[in-house]
Design a protein around this motif. Structure first.
Motif, short mmCIF file in Angstrom:
data_model
loop_
_atom_site.label_atom_id
_atom_site.label_comp_id
_atom_site.label_asym_id
_atom_site.label_seq_id
_atom_site.Cartn_x
_atom_site.Cartn_y
_atom_site.Cartn_z
N GLN A 73 0.04 -1.75 -52.83
CA GLN A 73 -1.25 -1.07 -52.94
C GLN A 73 -1.12 0.45 -52.83
OE1 GLN A 73 -0.45 -3.71 -51.10
NE2 GLN A 73 -2.16 -5.12 -50.80
N ASP A 74 -0.23 0.93 -51.99
CA ASP A 74 -0.06 2.38 -51.82
C ASP A 74 0.74 3.02 -52.95
OD1 ASP A 74 -1.51 2.24 -49.48
OD2 ASP A 74 0.27 2.11 -48.19
N ALA A 107 0.10 2.16 -56.30
CA ALA A 107 -0.59 1.72 -57.51
C ALA A 107 -0.46 2.71 -58.66
CB ALA A 107 -2.06 1.46 -57.20
N VAL A 125 -0.46 -7.36 -54.53
CA VAL A 125 -0.89 -7.58 -53.16
C VAL A 125 0.30 -7.72 -52.20
CG1 VAL A 125 -1.01 -10.13 -53.24
CG2 VAL A 125 -2.60 -8.84 -51.78
#
Length: 267
Positions: free
Chosen positions: A103-104, A106, A99
């Protein structure tokens, strides 16, 4: 039952493969034939600090208890960690959550199950008398001491300095201890620090607990894994097996107890 014996076999095999147990520190010559694994780290006390911190000591533990990999530490600015991972210049991060801006990416990283837990707390100067709950109300009206590159729950985990300046009255520091000093000096109403750091500072300065008070509600709760670069020199299964072997040998618990962080260990 079959799965139980399979687990036992996996842990024993990992211990054999990684040379567990071991107690002697390896020397430079012993590291030459190993596969290098670059572990990035940014100032995140007590995990990474000016004296090395828990992360560097943990890397030494990893090197002492197996003979396949040469874990090497590389310090970096917090805001550079994404580019360095993307470029393949680091292979792993200890105590890092998805977090916190991943996230981009992953599909480019993987994480183990949580190794440590914890939380981040607001701290304020403790009043001489009276209640303290009101100190942590109305965050948008307070002057906040924050650490550059960190992600905060109250700000929806957006670490962009311009975004934070636009929404809050902030003063930025490079390290948590400078944020603490802002509160002690009265140049900030609140700072956000992690509980492991605050516990360490209270041990170093027994008077600190009489000067500052922590919020009853955390800003965020930690579930800190090991993060690995996809396609890197060590994969998720291998890292998990190594940590499992350290747990089975007692070395994992012993290490974090020695660092006064045993209560945070969840592996």
């Amino acid at each position: 039952m079959r799965s139980f014996f399979l687990w036992i076999f996996t842990v024993i095999a990992a211990g054999m493969a990684f040379g567990l147990p071991a107690s002697k520190a390896v020397n430079a010559d012993q590291m030459l034939d190993r596969i290098p694994v670059i572990v990035g780290g940014y100032r995140f006390e007590p995990y990474v600090d000016e004296s090395g911190g828990v992360a560097r000591k943990f890397i030494q533990l990893l090197n002492d208890h197996q003979s396949t990999y040469a874990f090497q530490f590389m310090e970096m600015p917090a805001r550079r960690r994404y580019d360095l991972m993307r470029e393949g210049r680091i292979d792993a991060l200890l105590f890092e959550m998805m977090v916190w801006g991943w996230q981009d990416m992953a599909d480019q990283v993987s994480v183990t199950k949580p190794l440590l837990t914890g939380s981040e707390l607001f701290i304020a100067l403790k009043p001489i008398n009276g209640p303290t709950e009101h100190l942590f109300e109305g965050i948008s009206t307070k002057r906040l001491a924050l650490t550059l590159g960190y992600h905060y729950g109250f700000a929806d985990f957006n670490a962009d300095p311009d975004h934070l300046k636009a929404r809050f009255d902030v003063v930025f520091s490079e390290f948590q201890r400078f944020s603490l000093r802002h509160v002690l000096a009265g140049t900030a109403d609140l700072a956000v620090v992690n509980d492991a750091f605050l516990e360490r500072e209270n041990r170093r300065d027994i008077g600190l607990s009489h000067q500052v008070v922590a919020s009853p509600k955390p800003d965020q709760c930690y579930q800190l894994p090991v993060m690995l670069r996809a396609g890197g020199p060590i994969n998720l299964a291998e890292m998990t097996a190594l940590l499992d072997a350290l747990k089975t040998s007692g070395a994992l618990r012993g290490f974090f107890e020695q660092e006064s962080m045993g209560r945070f260990l969840v592996w």
